[in-house]
Design an enzyme around this catalytic site. Sequence first.
Site, PDB file in Angstrom:
ATOM      1  N   CYS A 138       0.838  -1.194   0.000  1.00 52.09           N
ATOM      2  CA  CYS A 138       0.000   0.000   0.000  1.00 52.09           C
ATOM      3  C   CYS A 138       0.871   1.241   0.000  1.00 52.09           C
ATOM      4  CB  CYS A 138      -0.939   0.001   1.200  1.00 52.09           C
ATOM      5  SG  CYS A 138      -0.161   0.456   2.756  1.00 52.09           S
ATOM      6  N   CYS A 164       4.776   1.882   4.008  1.00 47.98           N
ATOM      7  CA  CYS A 164       6.123   1.803   4.578  1.00 47.98           C
ATOM      8  C   CYS A 164       7.019   2.896   4.006  1.00 47.98           C
ATOM      9  CB  CYS A 164       6.714   0.410   4.332  1.00 47.98           C
ATOM     10  SG  CYS A 164       5.822  -0.879   5.225  1.00 47.98           S
ATOM     11  N   CYS A 202       3.411  -6.782   5.436  1.00 47.15           N
ATOM     12  CA  CYS A 202       3.209  -7.502   4.173  1.00 47.15           C
ATOM     13  C   CYS A 202       4.466  -8.259   3.760  1.00 47.15           C
ATOM     14  CB  CYS A 202       2.796  -6.536   3.060  1.00 47.15           C
ATOM     15  SG  CYS A 202       1.216  -5.745   3.352  1.00 47.15           S
ATOM     16  N   CYS A 235       2.850  -2.410  10.982  1.00 41.29           N
ATOM     17  CA  CYS A 235       2.082  -1.999   9.813  1.00 41.29           C
ATOM     18  C   CYS A 235       1.741  -0.534   9.931  1.00 41.29           C
ATOM     19  CB  CYS A 235       0.810  -2.841   9.710  1.00 41.29           C
ATOM     20  SG  CYS A 235      -0.158  -2.498   8.245  1.00 41.29           S
ATOM     21  N   HIS A 260       2.932  -5.604  26.977  1.00 35.35           N
ATOM     22  CA  HIS A 260       2.086  -5.530  28.156  1.00 35.35           C
ATOM     23  C   HIS A 260       2.892  -5.705  29.443  1.00 35.35           C
ATOM     24  CE1 HIS A 260      -1.364  -6.837  30.690  1.00 35.35           C
ATOM     25  NE2 HIS A 260      -0.559  -7.789  31.076  1.00 35.35           N
ATOM     26  N   CYS A 278       4.041  -1.326  28.981  1.00 33.66           N
ATOM     27  CA  CYS A 278       2.822  -0.519  28.880  1.00 33.66           C
ATOM     28  C   CYS A 278       2.621   0.401  30.079  1.00 33.66           C
ATOM     29  CB  CYS A 278       1.591  -1.387  28.712  1.00 33.66           C
ATOM     30  SG  CYS A 278       0.137  -0.360  28.409  1.00 33.66           S
ATOM     31  N   CYS A 325      -6.888   0.410  31.650  1.00 31.16           N
ATOM     32  CA  CYS A 325      -6.208  -0.468  30.705  1.00 31.16           C
ATOM     33  C   CYS A 325      -7.142  -0.776  29.537  1.00 31.16           C
ATOM     34  CB  CYS A 325      -5.815  -1.737  31.455  1.00 31.16           C
ATOM     35  SG  CYS A 325      -5.672  -3.205  30.451  1.00 31.16           S
ATOM     36  N   CYS A 342      -7.309  -4.923  23.484  1.00 28.49           N
ATOM     37  CA  CYS A 342      -5.855  -4.743  23.382  1.00 28.49           C
ATOM     38  C   CYS A 342      -5.119  -6.082  23.349  1.00 28.49           C
ATOM     39  CB  CYS A 342      -5.332  -3.896  24.532  1.00 28.49           C
ATOM     40  SG  CYS A 342      -3.577  -3.522  24.340  1.00 28.49           S
ATOM     41  N   CYS A 346       6.945  -0.615  20.800  1.00 28.85           N
ATOM     42  CA  CYS A 346       6.170   0.598  20.448  1.00 28.85           C
ATOM     43  C   CYS A 346       6.063   1.623  21.582  1.00 28.85           C
ATOM     44  CB  CYS A 346       4.782   0.228  19.945  1.00 28.85           C
ATOM     45  SG  CYS A 346       4.802  -0.609  18.359  1.00 28.85           S
ATOM     46  N   CYS A 362      -0.281   3.653  19.325  1.00 26.21           N
ATOM     47  CA  CYS A 362      -1.711   3.309  19.338  1.00 26.21           C
ATOM     48  C   CYS A 362      -2.335   3.346  20.731  1.00 26.21           C
ATOM     49  CB  CYS A 362      -1.911   1.934  18.719  1.00 26.21           C
ATOM     50  SG  CYS A 362      -1.008   1.730  17.166  1.00 26.21           S
ATOM     51  N   CYS A 410      -4.025  -2.069  21.099  1.00 24.09           N
ATOM     52  CA  CYS A 410      -2.988  -2.580  20.196  1.00 24.09           C
ATOM     53  C   CYS A 410      -3.607  -3.737  19.433  1.00 24.09           C
ATOM     54  CB  CYS A 410      -1.786  -3.056  21.005  1.00 24.09           C
ATOM     55  SG  CYS A 410      -0.647  -4.116  20.069  1.00 24.09           S
ATOM     56  N   CYS A 433       0.243  -5.737  15.384  1.00 23.98           N
ATOM     57  CA  CYS A 433       0.751  -5.806  14.008  1.00 23.98           C
ATOM     58  C   CYS A 433       2.227  -6.172  13.913  1.00 23.98           C
ATOM     59  CB  CYS A 433       0.444  -4.514  13.263  1.00 23.98           C
ATOM     60  SG  CYS A 433       1.392  -3.094  13.805  1.00 23.98           S
TER      61      CYS A 433
HETATM   62  S1  SF4 Z   1      -3.483  -1.398  27.737  1.00 19.30           S
HETATM   63 FE1  SF4 Z   1      -2.948  -3.375  26.747  1.00 19.30          FE
HETATM   64  S2  SF4 Z   1      -0.738  -3.577  27.031  1.00 19.30           S
HETATM   65 FE2  SF4 Z   1      -1.436  -1.940  28.424  1.00 19.30          FE
HETATM   66  S3  SF4 Z   1      -1.787  -2.972  30.376  1.00 19.30           S
HETATM   67 FE3  SF4 Z   1      -3.730  -2.980  29.290  1.00 19.30          FE
HETATM   68  S4  SF4 Z   1      -3.727  -4.954  28.166  1.00 19.30           S
HETATM   69 FE4  SF4 Z   1      -1.635  -4.565  28.809  1.00 19.30          FE
HETATM   70  S1  SF4 Z   2      -0.946  -2.151  16.817  1.00 19.81           S
HETATM   71 FE1  SF4 Z   2       0.423  -2.643  18.547  1.00 19.81          FE
HETATM   72  S2  SF4 Z   2       2.256  -3.472  17.578  1.00 19.81           S
HETATM   73 FE2  SF4 Z   2       1.109  -2.409  15.981  1.00 19.81          FE
HETATM   74  S3  SF4 Z   2       1.956  -0.349  15.977  1.00 19.81           S
HETATM   75 FE3  SF4 Z   2       0.195  -0.288  17.339  1.00 19.81          FE
HETATM   76  S4  SF4 Z   2       1.045  -0.661  19.367  1.00 19.81           S
HETATM   77 FE4  SF4 Z   2       2.608  -1.276  17.900  1.00 19.81          FE
END
Ligand code: SF4
Ligand code: SF4
Lengths: 350, 568
Positions: free
Chosen positions: A49, A52, A153, A191, A228, A232, A253, A259, A268, A280, A287, A290
């Site tokens: 797409c 990247c 991809c 991605c 996580h 996080c 959370c 998530c 990330c 994200c 999340c 990806c």
């Molecule tokens: S937001 Fe997602 S990564 Fe963060 S503590 Fe909650 S489940 Fe875990």
């Molecule tokens: S979806 Fe999860 S792994 Fe993908 S960019 Fe967002 S936080 Fe990172």
Amino acid sequence: MKLTRRNFVKLVSALGASAFLTTYKSDIVAALEENKDYWHIAWLNGGACTGCTISFAQTADPDILQILTEILVGNSGLPIVLPDYMETIHLASGSLAEEFKEKWKSGKAGKRILIVEGVIQDPGYCVIAGKDFREHVLDAVRYADAIIAVGQCATFGGIPAAKPNPTNAKGLADFLKEEGVSKEVINLPLCPVNADQLVVTLAAVIIGAKVELDDYGRPKMFFSTNMHNDLCPYRPYYDKGQFIETPGEGEGCRYKIGCKGPVTWTDCPLRKWNNSTSYCVEAGAPCIGCSEPGWPDKFSPFYEEVPNLTSAIIDPTKLGTGIFGATLAGIGVHAVRRSLRRRKEVEENE
Amino acid sequence: MSNVVIDPVTRIEGHLRVEMHTKTLETSTGKWTVVDKAYCSGTMFRGIEIILKGRDPRDAWIITQRICGVCPAPHAEASMQAIEAAFDVKPTPLAILVRNILHGAYYIYDHIIHTYLLIGPELGVLAKYPPMVPPALGKEGIAKLNLGSSYAQALDIQRKANEIVAMWGGKFPHHQTEYPGGMAVKPTADKIAKTLSKMTEIWSWVANVMVRDFTKILEANERIGEAVSAILDVDFRGLQDLGASTGNFLSYGLFPDHENYDDWLSILYSPGYRKSALIQAGAWDGERKAFDLKKIEEYVKYSWYDNASGLHPSEEDLPKPNKEKSDAYSWLKAPRYDKKVYEVGPLARMINTFGMKWKIPITNPVTGEDFGYFEYEVQNPQGSVIDRVAARVAMTLLIANKMFDWLEEAKSYLGEKVTVKKDKVREREGFGLWEAPRGALLHYIKVRDYKIDRYQAVVPSTWNFSPRDDFGQAGAAEKALEGTWLPEMSVAEICDAIYPEKDIDLSPLGISKVVSWGEALTPALKQLGLARLNIEKVNGNEYNTTLALLVIRSFDPCIACAVHVLRC
Ligand code: SF4
Ligand code: SF4
């Protein structure tokens, strides 16, 4: 401190690439300039797409112009030089563009980097200049001294390879395996690809630092931490059982809005995106995982807790028991119990 | 007759092949080669609509974003609005403001990238305007000869615009914070303040540099017209006579009013204009008409599909690819409005909203300093290269202005709900009508048993780069290429033909020489291996495709988008 090959990767993993890039930017540039040699880069686009490419263009520190003028070019005597071939930004079109692709092959041995973006499909679904993308790739791979697959991809197949995979799309490593070509591919999933990760990987290749890869070909310096468990910022909420139920509303959370952090290995939260602006989960979204093979199918529906999350995603034959154990502990006993119970219910209903 | 092929067309998104059948134009000054008929073909197919079937409807917008990484945000938005229509849920006013801010910043990035990086090189070279010429002489050259200074700044500014998208969307490309009924991102005073500060910088670049650069291109335009007229002995006014298409313009509207979302939605059920939106809907065919969703059909006679032809998007089946189909030459379908060819994109948006004369204030939103207006009158009612570029610049300024209003408004909604949660629906359909920077974008979703049953996307580049339809009408870009001159000269020779005077002083580079524009470009092009830039060789003749590429790029082709179901 002088940037040597030995401490390069060590530093990157210790600091996280963003911090590394900011702190050691001038050292990287200096180390790269010492090469005094033009690096030959071909960037091929297949079933992609182009996200990247756009992501790469967002690199801030160093920015893309600096990469093109100072880093990739070095003191080769040339003025600014674009990668030998990069479809999306190259000045040449048509037959001259194809000539550039050919010319890249005759670049100095040991200095040719191939970057692949997008999936590889069955014949006929991606044809460039009358030649199937498969041929373009196989041809280029033969000459490449380092191969980097960027984005979901090109690494694991991503969206085009999602069920029912209408064009039999696959990532580069799988394609090469099928074709009986054995060459190392550095996989940078996500991605799209994260620009910082690509810049650091390029830098590592150019200064000759060995990039250690995990079982899926991903550099360990970026993909060995569990989002996580280890990174996080909302983890304390999780431990207290405080969850967001409606996206955008409340504090907590993101687990209950789907998530997939617990089964996602990426940094990330450290590196973030777009000049370290956000990522994200920080912005409020779940999340969707990806960074992982099997994405998106194993991770959807994106807004639901996947009931058999752990068993669906973790293939114990592939991953070390250490990571498996850590994940189970990290998700917490209550979640595991619930997921087991749900699975039982699903089985009973079937 | 020759057959000149450009494959691949680079500096676009996706894979495009353009084939041009030529004819000879004989005038008092000689015989010239021009395009007789053109055929645009998309050469890649992924089948995203097939992949969507059976999934959770809420996942659709995340997956359809991946149709295109250059315009992911518009696909996300069109898809989200289709989901919301199916779920029968409206985003909250605060959510609409946040979406406008996120997508406004996205638009600014995209139009800048296109104007400077994608079409900019040809424009700068033809108009003899060094700031827009890619920095061919390296950092030294940029600084000393002012080469590519705007090009280099554009890279920086587009990144800042994307940082705004990331702030509200988590990341770009492929932001992640929308949700049916609202947004997953909570607006805060801090986010608004940071966005304002980035916007202040972006605004002044757009108002000062981008508008100035366009004015310079426009000034050179007359000269280009005179020179080309003299060479060919035809009446050619300039870039307004290059790339004329049908004169039919379609827009779905963009940036709804957060307080009048019903006006925005009404178009899904009856013909309308979306008059309260920043950019309005309409179907212009010489005069302004209300947009009617029922009038859209897709034709596949010349596309590699076995599907039925001439159906409305809500009736179309999943694509049935057939690579062997006779007569077919593209993976793109041919969408038509009222059975006619319509052009989509910034020019269509501006014309449907403001008519043929535009006047956009340039008043610094922070200091109140007044710089007058950006005024422009469409020069070719059939559309043209210069009009399309003008529309892109106008839209960038318009949105940059508006960002400050939205941010201001959002402040007064802080603390209010950003999402209303709605249960999933078992069975229903929905349309989302939005605009990608390159044109009108439609997503359609049909939900059955809580799952996606059918999904259809009719995207901008299928409008602009469609093959012929069942009635034999050429697509908008195919039509626009007809009559384009394919000079048998190098890029440098074209430049010298337009600007023969020697007035480029190379002394800042330590070379004591004053040369012509073409001579100045020659060493730079040579050193980069670009001496044969845009030359295609056919039967021993060499044709320069620079003008043809200008026409193609003026539509801002985005082919993976158009070939999500097609192969070009
Ligand atoms: S937001 Fe997602 S990564 Fe963060 S503590 Fe909650 S489940 Fe875990
Ligand atoms: S979806 Fe999860 S792994 Fe993908 S960019 Fe967002 S936080 Fe990172």
